[in-house]
Design an enzyme around this catalytic site. Structure first.
Site, PDB file in Angstrom:
ATOM      1  N   THR A 121     -43.670-106.298  67.443  1.00 38.77           N
ATOM      2  CA  THR A 121     -43.851-104.908  67.862  1.00 38.77           C
ATOM      3  C   THR A 121     -43.912-104.865  69.384  1.00 38.77           C
ATOM      4  OG1 THR A 121     -45.070-104.479  65.850  1.00 38.77           O
ATOM      5  CG2 THR A 121     -45.367-102.903  67.637  1.00 38.77           C
ATOM      6  N   LEU A 153     -44.415-104.763  57.489  1.00 42.95           N
ATOM      7  CA  LEU A 153     -45.234-105.340  56.420  1.00 42.95           C
ATOM      8  C   LEU A 153     -46.724-105.157  56.664  1.00 42.95           C
ATOM      9  CD1 LEU A 153     -46.482-108.233  57.559  1.00 42.95           C
ATOM     10  CD2 LEU A 153     -44.182-109.011  57.106  1.00 42.95           C
ATOM     11  N   LEU A 250     -54.855 -91.980  52.795  1.00 39.75           N
ATOM     12  CA  LEU A 250     -55.840 -90.907  52.901  1.00 39.75           C
ATOM     13  C   LEU A 250     -57.183 -91.390  52.360  1.00 39.75           C
ATOM     14  CD1 LEU A 250     -53.969 -87.602  51.890  1.00 39.75           C
ATOM     15  CD2 LEU A 250     -54.754 -88.286  54.148  1.00 39.75           C
ATOM     16  N   CYS A 260     -53.012-104.554  64.107  1.00 40.00           N
ATOM     17  CA  CYS A 260     -51.882-103.650  64.406  1.00 40.00           C
ATOM     18  C   CYS A 260     -52.305-102.266  64.887  1.00 40.00           C
ATOM     19  CB  CYS A 260     -50.989-103.512  63.183  1.00 40.00           C
ATOM     20  SG  CYS A 260     -50.100-105.021  62.827  1.00 40.00           S
TER      21      CYS A 260
HETATM   22  C1  UDX Z   1     -50.268-101.936  59.301  1.00 38.44           C
HETATM   23  C2  UDX Z   1     -49.093-101.081  58.765  1.00 38.44           C
HETATM   24  O1  UDX Z   1     -49.446-100.541  57.482  1.00 38.44           O
HETATM   25  C3  UDX Z   1     -47.832-101.928  58.665  1.00 38.44           C
HETATM   26  O2  UDX Z   1     -46.751-101.123  58.240  1.00 38.44           O
HETATM   27  C4  UDX Z   1     -47.566-102.523  60.038  1.00 38.44           C
HETATM   28  O3  UDX Z   1     -46.424-103.322  60.025  1.00 38.44           O
HETATM   29  C5  UDX Z   1     -48.745-103.322  60.530  1.00 38.44           C
HETATM   30  O4  UDX Z   1     -49.903-102.499  60.541  1.00 38.44           O
HETATM   31  P1  UDX Z   1     -51.969-103.737  58.302  1.00 38.44           P
HETATM   32  O5  UDX Z   1     -52.623-103.709  59.654  1.00 38.44           O
HETATM   33  O6  UDX Z   1     -51.680-105.044  57.660  1.00 38.44           O
HETATM   34  O7  UDX Z   1     -50.564-102.953  58.349  1.00 38.44           O
HETATM   35  O8  UDX Z   1     -52.932-102.952  57.289  1.00 38.44           O
HETATM   36  P2  UDX Z   1     -53.014-101.521  56.609  1.00 38.44           P
HETATM   37  O9  UDX Z   1     -52.992-101.697  55.145  1.00 38.44           O
HETATM   38  O10 UDX Z   1     -52.073-100.568  57.195  1.00 38.44           O
HETATM   39  O11 UDX Z   1     -54.515-101.117  57.014  1.00 38.44           O
HETATM   40  C6  UDX Z   1     -54.921-100.973  58.373  1.00 38.44           C
HETATM   41  C7  UDX Z   1     -56.356-100.498  58.474  1.00 38.44           C
HETATM   42  O12 UDX Z   1     -56.484 -99.147  58.017  1.00 38.44           O
HETATM   43  C8  UDX Z   1     -57.372-101.295  57.650  1.00 38.44           C
HETATM   44  O13 UDX Z   1     -58.546-101.488  58.426  1.00 38.44           O
HETATM   45  C9  UDX Z   1     -57.659-100.425  56.444  1.00 38.44           C
HETATM   46  O14 UDX Z   1     -58.925-100.639  55.900  1.00 38.44           O
HETATM   47  C10 UDX Z   1     -57.540 -99.041  57.075  1.00 38.44           C
HETATM   48  N1  UDX Z   1     -57.183 -97.989  56.106  1.00 38.44           N
HETATM   49  C11 UDX Z   1     -55.968 -97.997  55.502  1.00 38.44           C
HETATM   50  C12 UDX Z   1     -58.077 -96.949  55.840  1.00 38.44           C
HETATM   51  O15 UDX Z   1     -59.193 -96.910  56.384  1.00 38.44           O
HETATM   52  N2  UDX Z   1     -57.706 -95.973  54.973  1.00 38.44           N
HETATM   53  C13 UDX Z   1     -56.486 -95.957  54.354  1.00 38.44           C
HETATM   54  O16 UDX Z   1     -56.227 -95.006  53.593  1.00 38.44           O
HETATM   55  C14 UDX Z   1     -55.588 -97.007  54.629  1.00 38.44           C
END
Ligand code: UDX
Length: 429
Positions: A121, A153, A250, A260
């Site tokens: 990224t 991902l 949500l 990320c």
């Molecule tokens: C993210 C993006 O989803 C992915 O497409 C990108 O390439 C990299 O960043 P990742 O960081 O692995 O992926 O995790 P993700 O599942 O997106 O969750 C990120 C954070 O958001 C976590 O701390 C999770 O707990 C939080 N989250 C996620 C929430 O609090 N609520 C949600 O509804 C979804």
């Protein structure tokens, strides 16, 4: 095709394994010799469901190999993917030194046409910088293409996300590179978006910022729900069924973390500023995210009054479920805030305890989630691990001085918890 991936972190290793799985011949390069040795022996340095089996299978078939020699990787492949870290700097901008170093190494080893693909990224216009760098450092003066192919991902679901992506984004200048990239991705059977390099780079930051915005939006709604006596989970359901909104991302909680979202948000705000736009909407997304954590800590102190000399059991250390990653984990942040208030902690995570140990000191690490509550004044849920839903509530109730739970991920049903006699505080309901 013959492909080389430089960098065997989450993105690089999973990409390499999945490319080999669909039949390409892949060389993974990493400058960490001990990591390369581990991979050669069939071990993997991260926890990612399904990855180890895939790496072992493809290494055995000879389609996947590992080396710490970049020149070898460049020489033997037509397409070289860059998947090295782009860590944040204190001012929110991105440290591009790994990408620049790799671009120089690739340039030095190039003796014929190559396609250099950026998967990390990166800020918009990085492709131009990589092109310039290769031109400057390539002695052979050969033709090449620089392509942007961002990766979407999610940790914990990385193999599935890569094998069955929603879309594949390819930012490219020449038809020659378009043809090669299409050939690489045809087996994945996903819509392919061909665009210019700048747009492809922007798509990644715009997508992650939007997802972070979605989380902050529902977290803000959760505050209103609490104040108004509504239930945020039902509001999420109700708005999520509108296809234009969608239910995913949500889930309210103690805020988003990981390697990320926080980093990409800061970087995108910085990049926008550099091109002359003050992205205040995203600054607000960040503010809501940190307030969400402060509000949760306040909920704990409001209920327990003084935290000094209290013992609190914490379930969850990883930044989300299905990973051992604790980088920028809200759960770790929460533990540190509770420690600062003087609380002693008993903590458990199904996968992340080893990685948490260097970051979180002075706590008791407990192997069995059902033993965490022993002698504690309250239990806290900090990560949305599915297995926490199977917690032995009766045992926890007996082990606690008083049955109090702060559920930062809304894993339990408030009515049911009330019936069982718990003081149960969750998010937005
Ligand atoms: C993210 C993006 O989803 C992915 O497409 C990108 O390439 C990299 O960043 P990742 O960081 O692995 O992926 O995790 P993700 O599942 O997106 O969750 C990120 C954070 O958001 C976590 O701390 C999770 O707990 C939080 N989250 C996620 C929430 O609090 N609520 C949600 O509804 C979804």
């Amino acid at each position: 095709m013959n492909l080389t991936i430089i960098g065997t972190g989450y993105v690089g290793l999973v990409t390499g394994a999945c490319f080999a799985e669909v039949g390409h011949r892949v060389i993974c390069v990493d400058n960490d010799a001990s990591k390369v040795e581990l991979l050669k022996r069939g071990g993997i340095p991260i926890y990612e469901p399904g990855l180890q089996e895939m790496v072992q299978k493809n290494t055995a078939s000879g389609r996947l190999s590992f080396t710490n020699n970049t020149a070898e990787g460049v020489e033997k492949s037509d397409v070289i993917f860059i998947a090295v870290p782009t860590p944040p700097q204190p001012d929110g901008s991105v440290d591009m030194s790994f990408i620049e170093r790799v671009a120089r190494d690739i340039a030095a080893a190039m003796t014929e046409y190559k396609i250099v693909v950026d998967k990390s990224t990166v800020p918009v216009k990085t492709g131009d910088r990589v092109s310039e760098t290769i031109k400057r450092y390539c002695k052979a003066k050969v033709d090449f293409d620089v392509v942007s192919n961002p990766e979407f991902l999610r940790e914990g679901f990385a193999v599935g996300d890569l094998m069955k992506p929603d879309r594949i984004v390819i930012g490219v200048r020449s038809q020659r590179a378009v043809a090669a990239m299409k050939e690489i991705y045809t087996p994945f059977k996903a819509p392919i978006i061909i665009t210019d390099v700048n747009s492809a780079e922007l798509i990644k930051h715009a997508a992650n910022s939007f997802l972070a915005l979605k989380i902050s939006y529902i977290n803000a709604i959760s505050v209103v729900c609490e104040a108004a006596g509504a239930n945020v989970m039902q509001v999420a359901e109700g708005i999520g069924l509108d296809e234009r909104i969608g239910r995913r991302f949500l889930n309210p909680g103690i805020g988003f973390g990981g390697s990320c979202f926080p980093k990409d948000l800061s970087a995108f705000i910085k990049i926008s500023e550099q091109v002359g736009y003050s992205f205040r909407l995203l600054q607000e997304v960040q503010r809501i995210n940190s307030e969400q954590m402060e509000r949760f800590v306040k909920k704990i102190t409001d209920t327990l009054w003084v935290l000094k000399d209290k013992k609190i059991g914490v379930l969850g250390l990883a930044f989300k479920q299905n990973t051992d990653d604790v980088r920028m984990s809200p759960a770790i942040d929460l533990c540190q805030r509770l420690q600062k208030e003087g609380a002693a902690l008993r903590v458990h995570d199904p996968q992340a305890m080893e990685k948490a140990k260097p970051l979180l000191k002075g706590v008791t690490y407990v192997d069995d989630m059902n033993a965490v509550a022993e002698g504690c004044d309250a239990l806290v849920i900090a990560t949305e691990w599915e297995e926490f839903k199977a917690l032995d509530l009766d045992r926890a109730q007996k082990a606690l001085t008083h049955p109090i739970m702060f559920d930062g991920r809304n894993l339990f049903d408030p009515a049911e918890m009330g019936k069982r006699g718990w003081i149960y505080k969750s998010i937005g309901r």
